[in-house]
Design an enzyme around this catalytic site. Structure first.
Site, PDB file in Angstrom:
ATOM      1  N   ARG A  28       0.601  -0.722  -0.175  1.00 57.81           N
ATOM      2  CA  ARG A  28       0.116   0.417  -0.006  1.00 57.81           C
ATOM      3  C   ARG A  28       0.920   1.171   0.239  1.00 57.81           C
ATOM      4  O   ARG A  28       1.135   2.263  -0.678  1.00 57.81           O
ATOM      5  CB  ARG A  28      -1.106   0.028   1.147  1.00 57.81           C
ATOM      6  CG  ARG A  28      -2.065   0.861   1.576  1.00 57.81           C
ATOM      7  CD  ARG A  28      -3.261   1.014   2.233  1.00 57.81           C
ATOM      8  NE  ARG A  28      -2.284   1.296   3.378  1.00 57.81           N
ATOM      9  CZ  ARG A  28      -3.098   0.775   4.736  1.00 57.81           C
ATOM     10  NH1 ARG A  28      -4.730   0.571   4.461  1.00 57.81           N
ATOM     11  NH2 ARG A  28      -2.830   0.906   5.855  1.00 57.81           N
ATOM     12  N   GLU A  41     -16.543   5.889   6.142  1.00 55.02           N
ATOM     13  CA  GLU A  41     -16.091   5.692   7.140  1.00 55.02           C
ATOM     14  C   GLU A  41     -15.925   6.620   8.319  1.00 55.02           C
ATOM     15  O   GLU A  41     -16.045   7.575   8.312  1.00 55.02           O
ATOM     16  CB  GLU A  41     -14.012   5.046   6.036  1.00 55.02           C
ATOM     17  CG  GLU A  41     -13.420   5.559   5.619  1.00 55.02           C
ATOM     18  CD  GLU A  41     -12.188   6.020   5.151  1.00 55.02           C
ATOM     19  OE1 GLU A  41     -11.342   4.601   5.277  1.00 55.02           O
ATOM     20  OE2 GLU A  41     -11.831   6.854   4.548  1.00 55.02           O
ATOM     21  N   LYS A  91      -2.223   6.125   0.845  1.00 59.86           N
ATOM     22  CA  LYS A  91      -2.651   6.999   2.290  1.00 59.86           C
ATOM     23  C   LYS A  91      -1.720   8.279   2.690  1.00 59.86           C
ATOM     24  O   LYS A  91      -0.034   7.823   2.448  1.00 59.86           O
ATOM     25  CB  LYS A  91      -1.846   5.850   3.425  1.00 59.86           C
ATOM     26  CG  LYS A  91      -2.504   5.849   4.432  1.00 59.86           C
ATOM     27  CD  LYS A  91      -2.493   4.482   5.275  1.00 59.86           C
ATOM     28  CE  LYS A  91      -2.429   4.868   6.300  1.00 59.86           C
ATOM     29  NZ  LYS A  91      -3.391   5.436   7.209  1.00 59.86           N
TER      30      LYS A  91
HETATM   31  N1  PMP Z   1      -9.573   5.146   7.030  1.00 56.98           N
HETATM   32  C1  PMP Z   1      -8.317   6.121   6.969  1.00 56.98           C
HETATM   33  C2  PMP Z   1      -8.589   7.531   6.991  1.00 56.98           C
HETATM   34  C3  PMP Z   1      -7.378   5.560   7.779  1.00 56.98           C
HETATM   35  O1  PMP Z   1      -6.461   6.730   8.181  1.00 56.98           O
HETATM   36  C4  PMP Z   1      -7.150   4.170   8.148  1.00 56.98           C
HETATM   37  C5  PMP Z   1      -5.712   3.675   8.952  1.00 56.98           C
HETATM   38  N2  PMP Z   1      -5.594   4.561  10.570  1.00 56.98           N
HETATM   39  C6  PMP Z   1      -7.951   3.450   8.338  1.00 56.98           C
HETATM   40  C7  PMP Z   1      -9.393   3.583   6.953  1.00 56.98           C
HETATM   41  C8  PMP Z   1      -7.913   1.956   8.936  1.00 56.98           C
HETATM   42  O2  PMP Z   1      -7.042   1.329   7.564  1.00 56.98           O
HETATM   43  P1  PMP Z   1      -5.743   0.141   8.755  1.00 56.98           P
HETATM   44  O3  PMP Z   1      -6.645  -0.693   8.513  1.00 56.98           O
HETATM   45  O4  PMP Z   1      -4.949  -0.617   7.562  1.00 56.98           O
HETATM   46  O5  PMP Z   1      -4.892   0.647   9.092  1.00 56.98           O
END
Ligand code: PMP
Length: 298
Positions: A50, A182, A149
């Site tokens: 990622r 989200e 990200k």
């Molecule tokens: N959504 C956002 C906006 C994030 O920054 C994150 C990570 N903190 C997540 C969802 C969750 O992703 P992950 O499970 O890969 O940490």
């Protein structure tokens, strides 16, 4: 505690990057948050993929091969000598001038910090969290793809501030069309009649590593899962709800915008998925020995 900065390990209090770094000036860069459980780095390959995908999308060439990056992460984790850690990997555009032009930044900066994190108070994992929907909408995918990200979290921070002003710890963020995207740093799931649902990345969700793991655990448990476009109605009338993230892990949600979700207590499927996820974390990942040293590093 030592921090990896551009190929060198330095004591945390001496770790520095330039004030001209465009990560600092403009949020120009990408990052990952990774967990270590019992000395195993959880889903290192997925996080690395990622990170490199995010960098590819913003035309940022990471000055390490993926193999050397993974070796640097392993080395940083092994030096921290804690069985459970939270690791932050940051690649910023590097030092340039005060203008936006990324081409004037000669070399991206790479920082790896191995520390610990506790995003929510422990009692919320057993009692459940309250969420509120906020007015700040998720940046649309046509403006900035949520799968990138990036270091620019202002959209999420504004939503977090709104939630806090409303007396909640976390926000439900909707996309421009009003579909649930989200939370500010977590993905969201809900359960209805034994089926597990989560917003599709096309609705504005980051493709969370924890999200993918939970979907995997659910499938192993024989639960049916679906990704799609959901409204707040779907959340309000769900039997169960929870949020997921590397930092947060899995947090049950028991109230949204004043509506009690299900019984108002963490539900059985949430509990089952949390247990399955915990098993996965403890029994998979890249094993780190505290004695590992990496020849690729300075
Ligand atoms: N959504 C956002 C906006 C994030 O920054 C994150 C990570 N903190 C997540 C969802 C969750 O992703 P992950 O499970 O890969 O940490």
């Amino acid at each position: 505690m030592q921090v990896y900065v551009d190929g060198h390990f330095v004591p945390a209090e001496e770790a520095r990057i330039s004030v001209f770094d465009h990560g600092f000036l403009y949020g120009d860069g990408v990052f990952e948050g990774i967990r270590v459980y019992d000395g195993n780095i959880f889903r290192l390959q997925q996080h690395s993929q990622r990170l490199y995908n995010s960098a590819q999308c913003i035309l940022l060439t990471i000055p390490l091969s993926p193999e050397d990056m993974q070796a640097a992460i392993v080395e940083t984790v092994s030096r921290r000598e804690l069985p459970n850690q939270y690791v932050r990997v940051v690649v910023s555009r590097g030092a340039g001038d005060l203008g936006l032009n990324p081409h004037l930044c000669r070399r991206p900066s790479v920082v790896i910090i191995a520390d610990t994190i506790a995003l929510y108070p422990a009692h919320l994992y057993t009692q459940g969290l309250e969420l509120v929907t906020v007015a700040t909408r998720r940046t649309p995918a046509w403006a900035l793809d949520p799968r990138i990200k990036s270091l620019n979290y202002l959209n999420n921070i504004l939503a977090k501030l709104e939630a806090q002003q409303a007396g909640a710890l976390e926000a439900v963020m909707l996309n421009g069309e009003g579909y649930v995207a989200e939370c500010t740093a977590d993905n969201i799931f809900f359960v209805r009649q034994g089926q597990l649902y989560t917003p599709s990345t096309a609705a504005g969700a980051l493709q969370g590593v924890t999200r993918d793991s939970v979907l995997e655990v659910a499938q192993e448990l024989g639960l049916s899962t679906a990704e799609g476009f959901f409204t707040r109605y779907d959340l309000y009338t769900a039997d169960e709800c929870f949020i997921t993230g590397t930092g947060a892990e899995i947090v049950p949600v028991v109230r949204i915008d004043g509506r009690t979700i299900g019984t108002g207590h963490p539900g059985p499927m949430t509990t089952q998925l949390r247990q399955g996820f915990e098993q996965l974390c403890r029994h998979s990942g890249v094993r780190v020995s505290p004695h590992v040293t990496c020849a690729a590093l300075a």
